[in-house]
Design a protein around this motif. Structure first.
Motif, mmCIF file in Angstrom:
data_model
loop_
_atom_site.group_PDB
_atom_site.id
_atom_site.type_symbol
_atom_site.label_atom_id
_atom_site.label_comp_id
_atom_site.label_asym_id
_atom_site.label_seq_id
_atom_site.Cartn_x
_atom_site.Cartn_y
_atom_site.Cartn_z
ATOM 1 N N UNK A 187 66.026 93.132 39.205
ATOM 2 C CA UNK A 187 67.013 92.227 39.224
ATOM 3 C C UNK A 187 66.327 90.911 38.204
ATOM 4 N N UNK A 188 64.680 91.254 38.750
ATOM 5 C CA UNK A 188 63.981 90.481 37.848
ATOM 6 C C UNK A 188 63.876 91.098 36.368
ATOM 7 N N UNK A 217 71.828 88.104 37.292
ATOM 8 C CA UNK A 217 72.036 88.666 38.575
ATOM 9 C C UNK A 217 73.413 88.913 38.230
ATOM 10 N N UNK A 218 74.389 88.297 37.659
ATOM 11 C CA UNK A 218 75.952 88.348 37.980
ATOM 12 C C UNK A 218 76.299 88.803 36.191
ATOM 13 N N UNK A 219 75.178 88.715 35.095
ATOM 14 C CA UNK A 219 75.382 89.193 34.425
ATOM 15 C C UNK A 219 75.406 90.322 33.199
ATOM 16 N N UNK A 220 74.261 90.347 34.331
ATOM 17 C CA UNK A 220 73.331 91.949 33.214
ATOM 18 C C UNK A 220 73.180 93.251 34.109
ATOM 19 N N UNK A 271 78.737 94.560 35.687
ATOM 20 C CA UNK A 271 77.603 93.996 36.015
ATOM 21 C C UNK A 271 77.705 93.630 37.484
ATOM 22 N N UNK A 272 76.756 95.485 38.414
ATOM 23 C CA UNK A 272 77.548 95.457 39.527
ATOM 24 C C UNK A 272 77.261 95.183 40.783
ATOM 25 N N UNK A 273 77.176 93.521 40.981
ATOM 26 C CA UNK A 273 77.098 93.230 41.665
ATOM 27 C C UNK A 273 78.344 92.369 42.388
ATOM 28 N N UNK A 274 77.860 91.997 44.138
ATOM 29 C CA UNK A 274 79.350 92.576 44.812
ATOM 30 C C UNK A 274 79.995 91.015 44.708
ATOM 31 N N UNK A 275 78.839 89.826 44.201
ATOM 32 C CA UNK A 275 79.578 88.646 43.439
ATOM 33 C C UNK A 275 80.525 88.165 42.195
ATOM 34 N N UNK A 276 80.780 89.784 41.640
ATOM 35 C CA UNK A 276 81.223 89.678 41.261
ATOM 36 C C UNK A 276 82.656 90.361 40.871
ATOM 37 N N UNK A 277 83.842 90.626 40.709
ATOM 38 C CA UNK A 277 85.124 90.874 40.355
ATOM 39 C C UNK A 277 85.974 92.405 39.570
ATOM 40 N N UNK A 278 86.230 92.873 40.801
ATOM 41 C CA UNK A 278 86.541 94.090 39.981
ATOM 42 C C UNK A 278 87.640 94.069 39.141
ATOM 43 N N UNK A 279 87.773 95.317 38.435
ATOM 44 C CA UNK A 279 89.298 95.035 37.929
ATOM 45 C C UNK A 279 90.321 95.446 38.478
ATOM 46 N N UNK A 280 90.891 95.317 40.062
ATOM 47 C CA UNK A 280 92.146 95.408 39.983
ATOM 48 C C UNK A 280 91.848 93.538 41.065
ATOM 49 N N UNK A 281 91.250 93.278 41.082
ATOM 50 C CA UNK A 281 90.814 91.727 41.818
ATOM 51 C C UNK A 281 91.186 90.840 40.546
ATOM 52 N N UNK A 282 90.880 91.587 39.498
ATOM 53 C CA UNK A 282 91.125 90.656 37.946
ATOM 54 C C UNK A 282 92.811 90.198 38.330
ATOM 55 N N UNK A 318 69.800 88.483 53.873
ATOM 56 C CA UNK A 318 69.628 88.077 52.240
ATOM 57 C C UNK A 318 69.436 88.691 51.416
ATOM 58 N N UNK A 319 69.050 89.732 50.479
ATOM 59 C CA UNK A 319 68.390 90.417 50.084
ATOM 60 C C UNK A 319 69.172 90.823 49.405
ATOM 61 N N UNK A 320 70.397 90.478 48.895
ATOM 62 C CA UNK A 320 71.443 90.622 47.831
ATOM 63 C C UNK A 320 71.758 91.181 47.004
ATOM 64 N N UNK A 321 70.995 91.137 46.037
ATOM 65 C CA UNK A 321 71.314 92.472 44.965
ATOM 66 C C UNK A 321 70.475 93.551 44.560
ATOM 67 N N UNK A 322 71.439 94.389 44.308
ATOM 68 C CA UNK A 322 72.673 94.115 43.958
ATOM 69 C C UNK A 322 73.475 94.309 44.794
#
Length: 333
Positions: A253-254, A245-248, A217-228, A154-158
């Motif tokens: 993460x801290x 964590x989804x912005x920076x 921000x390279x988190x998997x919760x974010x969208x790639x350019x292809x997805x966008x 469950x530690x999903x960052x990044x």
């Protein structure tokens, strides 16, 4: 300036407080969102998610009961403050509430697993007022896989994206029924493979209610350019997430920051890749912690100023704050 926010977790926080025997008033409380702060922030519409954690080990925990109890919190809020906030079930409700100077409340679900794979439960959720739903949160369910590599913990960052498993047979059935009912499919939290399953099989526009740009921000919760680009081509909508964590983009993460300047950078990237029309707000208020520059929903003018400094015109700021989302829901509910 009016505000339309695609995602918050306030219902779950209010339910937790009730369960703990220390209930909080929706009129005024210590959360990111309450009625007083919404009024101060000049909100047009707030989406309230019934959030379910399938990993909840509390004795007797049941995901369907949890969702229904949070929906009950929503219903009680709407009944208690009818002069200030009213529910949205169809496009005309948005217009009616705005004309009456009322904030609109829209009910959503974060974790399709609360339906336990039952199309019948999904239909009843629609009757209760649910108008948007993520297929997953951060756990595997009957419908699909989340963007957490199975077995990765469950530690999903990044976190590395899950490109192997997406929608299951039941997930495709749910997608078809959601589209028939006009429940917006929300791809936030869904695996990369699941995102592309939605792109391939959806017949209606979908949303990513609280996701940012993976290029920044390279988190998997974010969208790639292809997805966008794919979301834009489908007529979709994305909500800027205020979670650090989804912005920076930091080595830990801290060290990540949640600032309006970073939000504006993500908005600029969304505009460059997918166009101004796809951008909305998806705060994730009351579902995010840490130090936030914009630390409650009354502080939205800070973001408007940051967008202007980033080079957005006043017309574009209004589009991001409410017009894009209002158009999207008026066309797709």
């Amino acid at each position: 300036m009016k505000v339309f926010d695609l995602h918050c977790d306030t219902l779950s926080e209010l339910r937790y407080a009730e369960k703990a025997g220390v209930p909080k008033s929706f009129a005024q409380n210590d959360l990111h969102i309450d009625l007083q702060k919404l009024k101060k922030g000049d909100y047009m519409l707030q989406c309230f998610a019934a959030f379910v954690n399938l990993g909840d080990k509390t004795p007797g925990a049941d995901p369907l009961v949890t969702a229904l109890e949070e929906i009950d919190v929503f219903k009680r809020i709407m009944e208690k403050y009818p002069e200030d906030i009213a529910p949205v079930y169809q496009p005309s409700d948005i217009r009616k509430n705005a004309a009456e100077s009322k904030i609109s409340g829209m009910l959503t679900i974060e974790e399709g697993g609360c339906c336990k794979g039952s199309i019948g439960v999904l239909r009843r959720m629609y009757e209760l007022g649910v108008r948007m739903m993520t297929l997953t949160w951060n756990h595997e369910n009957e419908l699909a896989s989340p963007n957490v590599v199975p077995g990765g913990g469950h530690n999903i960052w990044p976190c590395a994206p899950n490109t192997e498993t997406g929608l299951k047979e039941k997930g495709f059935e749910f997608l078809a029924e959601m589209e028939r009912l006009h429940i917006i499919a929300d791809v936030s939290h869904l695996s990369d493979k699941g995102f592309w399953d939605i792109v391939e099989h959806s017949t209606r526009p979908f949303a990513a209610s609280h996701s940012n740009c993976r290029a920044l921000a390279p988190h998997c919760r974010n969208l790639t350019d292809e997805m966008i680009r794919a979301l834009a081509n489908k007529g979709g909508l994305v909500g800027l997430n205020y979670c650090s964590g989804f912005l920076d983009n930091q080595p830990e993460e801290k060290l990540c920051r949640s600032t309006t300047a970073l939000m504006a950078k993500h908005a600029a990237h969304f505009k460059q890749v997918g166009g101004i029309e796809i951008i909305g707000l998806g705060s994730d208020f009351d579902g995010i912690g840490g130090k936030l520059e914009m630390d409650d929903c009354s502080k939205l003018p800070l973001l408007a100023d940051a967008l202007r400094r980033e080079g957005f015109t006043e017309d574009e700021v209004e589009a991001i704050f409410y017009r894009n989302a209002r158009r999207f829901f008026e066309e797709n509910l």
